[in-house]
Design a protein around this motif. Sequence first.
Motif, PDB file in Angstrom:
ATOM      1  N   ARG A 108       0.649  -1.218   0.033  1.00 42.62           N
ATOM      2  CA  ARG A 108      -0.008   0.058   0.044  1.00 42.62           C
ATOM      3  C   ARG A 108       0.960   1.429  -0.158  1.00 42.62           C
ATOM      4  O   ARG A 108       1.878   1.324   0.621  1.00 42.62           O
ATOM      5  N   LEU A 109       0.406   2.301  -0.559  1.00 42.28           N
ATOM      6  CA  LEU A 109       0.782   3.722  -0.877  1.00 42.28           C
ATOM      7  C   LEU A 109      -0.111   4.815  -0.156  1.00 42.28           C
ATOM      8  O   LEU A 109      -1.291   4.357  -0.425  1.00 42.28           O
ATOM      9  N   LEU A 110       0.430   5.764   0.403  1.00 37.33           N
ATOM     10  CA  LEU A 110      -0.412   6.803   0.625  1.00 37.33           C
ATOM     11  C   LEU A 110       0.511   7.989   0.315  1.00 37.33           C
ATOM     12  O   LEU A 110       1.399   8.431   0.352  1.00 37.33           O
ATOM     13  N   HIS A 111      -0.128   8.833  -0.679  1.00 43.06           N
ATOM     14  CA  HIS A 111       0.381  10.150  -1.282  1.00 43.06           C
ATOM     15  C   HIS A 111      -0.554  11.239  -0.690  1.00 43.06           C
ATOM     16  O   HIS A 111      -1.764  11.117  -0.670  1.00 43.06           O
ATOM     17  N   VAL A 112       0.234  12.219  -0.209  1.00 42.73           N
ATOM     18  CA  VAL A 112      -0.226  13.352  -0.139  1.00 42.73           C
ATOM     19  C   VAL A 112       0.261  14.444  -0.925  1.00 42.73           C
ATOM     20  O   VAL A 112       1.319  14.684  -1.169  1.00 42.73           O
ATOM     21  N   TRP A 127       4.045   7.889   1.890  1.00 42.10           N
ATOM     22  CA  TRP A 127       4.055   6.875   3.066  1.00 42.10           C
ATOM     23  C   TRP A 127       4.068   5.425   2.251  1.00 42.10           C
ATOM     24  O   TRP A 127       3.155   5.330   1.547  1.00 42.10           O
ATOM     25  N   ILE A 128       4.942   4.702   2.562  1.00 39.03           N
ATOM     26  CA  ILE A 128       4.885   3.213   2.018  1.00 39.03           C
ATOM     27  C   ILE A 128       4.711   2.128   3.085  1.00 39.03           C
ATOM     28  O   ILE A 128       5.391   2.256   4.110  1.00 39.03           O
ATOM     29  N   ASP A 129       3.889   1.147   3.018  1.00 37.19           N
ATOM     30  CA  ASP A 129       4.021   0.107   3.786  1.00 37.19           C
ATOM     31  C   ASP A 129       5.080  -0.982   3.524  1.00 37.19           C
ATOM     32  O   ASP A 129       5.258  -2.126   3.109  1.00 37.19           O
ATOM     33  N   LEU A 130       6.365  -0.462   4.462  1.00 42.27           N
ATOM     34  CA  LEU A 130       7.419  -1.112   4.524  1.00 42.27           C
ATOM     35  C   LEU A 130       7.355  -2.535   5.173  1.00 42.27           C
ATOM     36  O   LEU A 130       7.973  -3.305   4.558  1.00 42.27           O
ATOM     37  N   ALA A 131       6.426  -2.544   6.105  1.00 39.70           N
ATOM     38  CA  ALA A 131       6.219  -3.895   6.781  1.00 39.70           C
ATOM     39  C   ALA A 131       5.698  -4.985   5.620  1.00 39.70           C
ATOM     40  O   ALA A 131       6.088  -6.044   5.749  1.00 39.70           O
ATOM     41  N   ALA A 132       4.822  -4.557   4.941  1.00 43.00           N
ATOM     42  CA  ALA A 132       4.420  -5.463   3.754  1.00 43.00           C
ATOM     43  C   ALA A 132       5.520  -5.777   2.952  1.00 43.00           C
ATOM     44  O   ALA A 132       5.492  -7.192   2.596  1.00 43.00           O
TER      45      ALA A 132
END
Length: 140
Positions: A108-112, A127-132
Motif C-alpha cells: 500500500r501507498l499513501l500520497h499527499v 508513505w509506503i507500507d514497508l512492513a508488507a
Amino acid sequence: MTLTTQQMDRAMDEHFGYEAADDIDGVVSTLAADVIHDIVGWPGGPTVGPDGARPFYEQLFADLADGQVQCVKRLYGANFLVDESVWRGRAPGRPFGVEGRNRPLEFRLLHVIEFTSSGRIGRENVWIDLAAIQQQLAPV
C-alpha cells in the motif's frame, strides 16, 4: 486558480503513468521547479526540485518492475489530494533495502500531493507500507 478534482486526477494519472513506464524524464516533468519530494523513510530525506527527486526514481525503477498502481480512494481539498493506492509488480532489485530476487510484490501507498496553480506537483509526500515489503521479501 483552484484545480478541479478532474484536473488533479489527470495530473496524478499522468504521474503514475510515467512511473509505470519507468520514464524518469516523464515523471519529473510533472513536478514543479521547486517541488518538495518527500518519501518518508528514504535515506536521503526530502529533496527539492526535479533534479533532487531524480535519484529516487532511478533507484526505484532499478528495484521494482512491471508496476501497476490501483487507486483505492482519493480525498480532495483546495489544490491537494490524498491518494490511497496499492502497488503490484515484481522486485528484481533491493526495494527499500530488502533483497527482492525478482519476486512478486504488493504494498500500500499513501500520497499527499499539493499542486501549484499551474497543475504541477508542488509537494509529493509518500508513505509506503514497508512492513508488507519486508514480510513478502523476507529470506526463505
